[in-house]
Scaffold this active site. Structure first.
Site, PDB file in Angstrom:
ATOM      1  N   ARG A  43       0.815  -1.228   0.000  1.00  0.00           N
ATOM      2  CA  ARG A  43       0.000   0.000   0.000  1.00  0.00           C
ATOM      3  C   ARG A  43       0.844   1.270   0.000  1.00  0.00           C
ATOM      4  NH1 ARG A  43      -5.555  -0.794   1.463  1.00  0.00           N
ATOM      5  NH2 ARG A  43      -6.040  -2.832   0.599  1.00  0.00           N
ATOM      6  N   ARG A  47      -3.309   6.285   0.214  1.00  0.00           N
ATOM      7  CA  ARG A  47      -3.800   7.435   0.975  1.00  0.00           C
ATOM      8  C   ARG A  47      -2.805   8.118   1.881  1.00  0.00           C
ATOM      9  NH1 ARG A  47      -9.001   4.587   3.130  1.00  0.00           N
ATOM     10  NH2 ARG A  47      -7.399   2.993   3.234  1.00  0.00           N
ATOM     11  N   ARG A  56      -6.824  11.498  -6.936  1.00  0.00           N
ATOM     12  CA  ARG A  56      -8.010  10.658  -6.770  1.00  0.00           C
ATOM     13  C   ARG A  56      -9.252  11.448  -6.349  1.00  0.00           C
ATOM     14  NH1 ARG A  56      -8.834   6.041  -4.698  1.00  0.00           N
ATOM     15  NH2 ARG A  56     -10.909   6.793  -5.106  1.00  0.00           N
ATOM     16  N   ASP A  92      -6.576  -3.266  -7.554  1.00  0.00           N
ATOM     17  CA  ASP A  92      -7.165  -3.843  -6.341  1.00  0.00           C
ATOM     18  C   ASP A  92      -7.460  -5.311  -6.603  1.00  0.00           C
ATOM     19  OD1 ASP A  92      -8.307  -2.806  -3.575  1.00  0.00           O
ATOM     20  OD2 ASP A  92      -9.598  -4.404  -4.297  1.00  0.00           O
ATOM     21  N   TYR A 167     -14.751 -12.033   0.353  1.00  0.00           N
ATOM     22  CA  TYR A 167     -15.508 -10.836  -0.048  1.00  0.00           C
ATOM     23  C   TYR A 167     -16.789 -11.205  -0.792  1.00  0.00           C
ATOM     24  CZ  TYR A 167     -11.833  -7.686   1.477  1.00  0.00           C
ATOM     25  OH  TYR A 167     -10.947  -6.985   2.251  1.00  0.00           O
TER      26      TYR A 167
HETATM   27  O1  CP3 Z   1       0.322   0.330  -3.099  1.00  0.00           O
HETATM   28  C1  CP3 Z   1      -0.261  -0.755  -3.213  1.00  0.00           C
HETATM   29  O2  CP3 Z   1      -0.154  -1.654  -2.358  1.00  0.00           O
HETATM   30  C2  CP3 Z   1      -1.020  -1.063  -4.480  1.00  0.00           C
HETATM   31  C3  CP3 Z   1      -2.420  -0.911  -4.426  1.00  0.00           C
HETATM   32  C4  CP3 Z   1      -3.346  -1.894  -3.712  1.00  0.00           C
HETATM   33  C5  CP3 Z   1      -4.657  -1.503  -3.399  1.00  0.00           C
HETATM   34  N1  CP3 Z   1      -5.331  -2.591  -2.933  1.00  0.00           N
HETATM   35  C6  CP3 Z   1      -5.205  -0.169  -3.610  1.00  0.00           C
HETATM   36  C7  CP3 Z   1      -6.314   0.289  -2.760  1.00  0.00           C
HETATM   37  C8  CP3 Z   1      -3.209  -3.229  -3.352  1.00  0.00           C
HETATM   38  C9  CP3 Z   1      -1.994  -4.123  -3.424  1.00  0.00           C
HETATM   39  C10 CP3 Z   1      -4.476  -3.664  -2.855  1.00  0.00           C
HETATM   40  C11 CP3 Z   1      -4.757  -5.044  -2.428  1.00  0.00           C
HETATM   41  C12 CP3 Z   1      -5.932  -5.313  -1.602  1.00  0.00           C
HETATM   42  N2  CP3 Z   1      -7.195  -4.791  -1.717  1.00  0.00           N
HETATM   43  C13 CP3 Z   1      -5.963  -6.271  -0.573  1.00  0.00           C
HETATM   44  C14 CP3 Z   1      -4.811  -7.147  -0.186  1.00  0.00           C
HETATM   45  C15 CP3 Z   1      -3.820  -6.389   0.612  1.00  0.00           C
HETATM   46  C16 CP3 Z   1      -4.236  -6.107   2.031  1.00  0.00           C
HETATM   47  O3  CP3 Z   1      -4.290  -4.919   2.384  1.00  0.00           O
HETATM   48  O4  CP3 Z   1      -4.476  -7.078   2.752  1.00  0.00           O
HETATM   49  C17 CP3 Z   1      -7.252  -6.282  -0.028  1.00  0.00           C
HETATM   50  C18 CP3 Z   1      -7.734  -7.130   1.120  1.00  0.00           C
HETATM   51  C19 CP3 Z   1      -8.027  -5.341  -0.760  1.00  0.00           C
HETATM   52  C20 CP3 Z   1      -9.454  -5.009  -0.578  1.00  0.00           C
HETATM   53  C21 CP3 Z   1      -9.576  -3.559  -0.250  1.00  0.00           C
HETATM   54  N3  CP3 Z   1      -9.614  -2.546  -1.179  1.00  0.00           N
HETATM   55  C22 CP3 Z   1      -9.573  -2.962   1.039  1.00  0.00           C
HETATM   56  C23 CP3 Z   1      -9.544  -3.699   2.355  1.00  0.00           C
HETATM   57  C24 CP3 Z   1      -9.591  -1.573   0.842  1.00  0.00           C
HETATM   58  C25 CP3 Z   1      -9.499  -0.475   1.874  1.00  0.00           C
HETATM   59  C26 CP3 Z   1     -10.826   0.036   2.324  1.00  0.00           C
HETATM   60  C27 CP3 Z   1     -10.659   1.380   2.972  1.00  0.00           C
HETATM   61  O5  CP3 Z   1     -10.961   2.383   2.302  1.00  0.00           O
HETATM   62  O6  CP3 Z   1     -10.222   1.419   4.138  1.00  0.00           O
HETATM   63  C28 CP3 Z   1      -9.630  -1.349  -0.537  1.00  0.00           C
HETATM   64  C29 CP3 Z   1      -9.610  -0.035  -1.204  1.00  0.00           C
HETATM   65  C30 CP3 Z   1      -8.277   0.372  -1.702  1.00  0.00           C
HETATM   66  N4  CP3 Z   1      -7.447  -0.413  -2.455  1.00  0.00           N
HETATM   67  C31 CP3 Z   1      -7.665   1.631  -1.520  1.00  0.00           C
HETATM   68  C32 CP3 Z   1      -6.438   1.594  -2.194  1.00  0.00           C
HETATM   69  C33 CP3 Z   1      -5.420   2.679  -2.359  1.00  0.00           C
HETATM   70  C34 CP3 Z   1      -8.272   2.795  -0.789  1.00  0.00           C
HETATM   71  C35 CP3 Z   1      -9.160   3.493  -1.771  1.00  0.00           C
HETATM   72  C36 CP3 Z   1      -9.208   4.946  -1.507  1.00  0.00           C
HETATM   73  O7  CP3 Z   1      -8.228   5.648  -1.803  1.00  0.00           O
HETATM   74  O8  CP3 Z   1     -10.260   5.373  -1.042  1.00  0.00           O
END
Ligand code: CP3
Length: 363
Positions: A43, A47, A56, A92, A167
């Protein structure tokens, strides 16, 4: 001297030097010595960065994942800012599931939310196979990024069948994974059918990324730690192993990561990983004993430590590098993703510190 198509200088008759395949990150994944311990952050694109929040501001998450120009810019942001040893594709884990026909959204502050949860055989049938045309934006973004990144490797990724199934079955994030486990234990045949479909979607998604030029892949089984080792081996491992085995001939390291997986580290390695991701609960020397000498490790700074005063962070980085010396290869990372409230300056300092402390004289 000759120059190959990647612009890499090579002497005739000698192995090719330079390029992402020879980077400190890929070398550590292969358990080869390198100039320093490589570091990137799960990540890292996201953010914690003001430049991310700005780009974004008016673009929904899934839409941003489908725009190669935005994917490229967001992926490059942490590389420019922190000097990390690898980029990770901005996407994602639910992007390929949406491409497979499942109606879902990524809700800010919540995560993936599925319109109609997948709980019956008919629901499983709704998950279509995917190919490159279904995720052409990912193919395009990876190609743009590989051209921009030069010698810096790009990591592709996907969600593993169990975490994706959670999910889909729950309909959104879940603390207990109760509905998922109810299906797993209650209708084992349907469970395996669901995971087999998801494994094909995941494998196809990773293949697109490999074909477009990523230098490594990470399979995220973030929630596998909810299972005992016996259940993991019975219900999950065969499906993750199918994905990882499907990439065995791809020539790129395969990283396999989950949270709360202390009891599963050996099994997750056996699923076919070259590198096993470790969260902060297990010291890397202990993890290495569980995983064995044939795989590298990745981790494992507690993301919350980055919110503490610098001397605390510094001491933790020292400790993790020391513990990581027990492993045949170590990629420095966090034990899970960067928390949104993290000061990006601290991430930059961690990268510099890891490089400084681990610098090895050229052989
Ligand atoms: O920098 C990186 O790691 C690359 C981007 C990345 C994202 N999601 C972007 C994202 C990666 C590798 C993921 C993987 C992902 N997504 C996982 C596996 C990794 C982990 O954290 O365990 C999982 C479980 C998800 C599902 C998911 N998508 C979650 C739990 C969330 C967060 C919810 C929140 O807003 O708290 C997302 C959304 C997400 N994916 C964001 C980002 C940057 C946040 C979106 C935003 O900016 O509002």
């Amino acid at each position: 001297m000759t120059t190959d198509t990647t612009g890499t200088a090579a002497r005739d008759g000698e192995p090719r030097r330079g390029g992402p395949a020879d980077s400190p990150f890929v070398r550590a994944c292969r358990r080869e010595p390198g100039p320093h311990t490589p570091v990137w952050f799960m990540r890292q694109a996201g953010r914690s960065l003001p430049e991310y929040r700005e780009i974004r501001a008016n673009v929904p998450m899934l839409e941003s994942c489908r725009r190669p120009d935005l994917v490229t810019e967001i992926t490059l942001q942490p590389v420019r800012r922190h000097g990390v040893d690898a980029a990770i594709l901005f996407s994602d884990i639910v992007v390929p599931v949406a491409a497979a026909g499942i109606d879902l959204d990524i809700v800010p502050g919540t995560g993936p939310v599925v319109a109609e949860p997948v709980r019956t055989a008919a629901d499983v049938e709704r998950i279509n196979p995917i190919g490159r045309d279904d995720v052409s934006y990912v193919d395009e973004a990876v190609r743009l990024l590989v051209a921009e990144l030069g010698d810096t490797p790009l990591i592709g990724f996907a969600g593993a069948p169990f975490t994706l199934a959670s999910y889909l079955v729950e309909g959104g994030p879940s603390r207990t994974h109760a509905k998922t486990k109810a299906l797993m234990y209650g209708d084992t045949e349907l469970w395996h059918a669901l995971c087999a479909r998801l494994a094909e979607v995941t494998l196809a998604f990773l293949r697109v990324q490999v074909d477009a030029g990523v230098s490594a892949v990470q399979l995220f089984d973030s929630w596998a730690g909810a299972l005992s080792e016996a259940d993991y081996r019975r219900y999950v491992l065969p499906h993750s192993a199918h994905v990882l085995a499907g990439l065995a001939d791809a020539g790129v390291p395969r990283i396999h990561f989950g949270v709360g997986t202390a009891e599963l580290l050996g099994a997750m390695g056996e699923a076919g990983a070259d590198v096993v991701g470790v969260d902060w609960r297990t010291p890397l020397d202990v993890a290495t004993r569980r995983i064995g000498p044939d795989r590298a490790v990745q981790g494992n700074l507690d993301p919350a430590v980055l919110l503490a005063p610098w001397p605390v962070v510094e001491a933790a980085v020292h400790r993790i590098l020391d513990e990581g010396r027990a492993a045949p290869g170590h990629v420095f990372n966090l034990g899970h993703g960067v928390l949104p409230e993290t000061d990006p300056e601290v991430l930059t300092r961690v990268v510099a510190l890891v490089h400084e402390l681990s610098a090895r004289p050229a052989a």
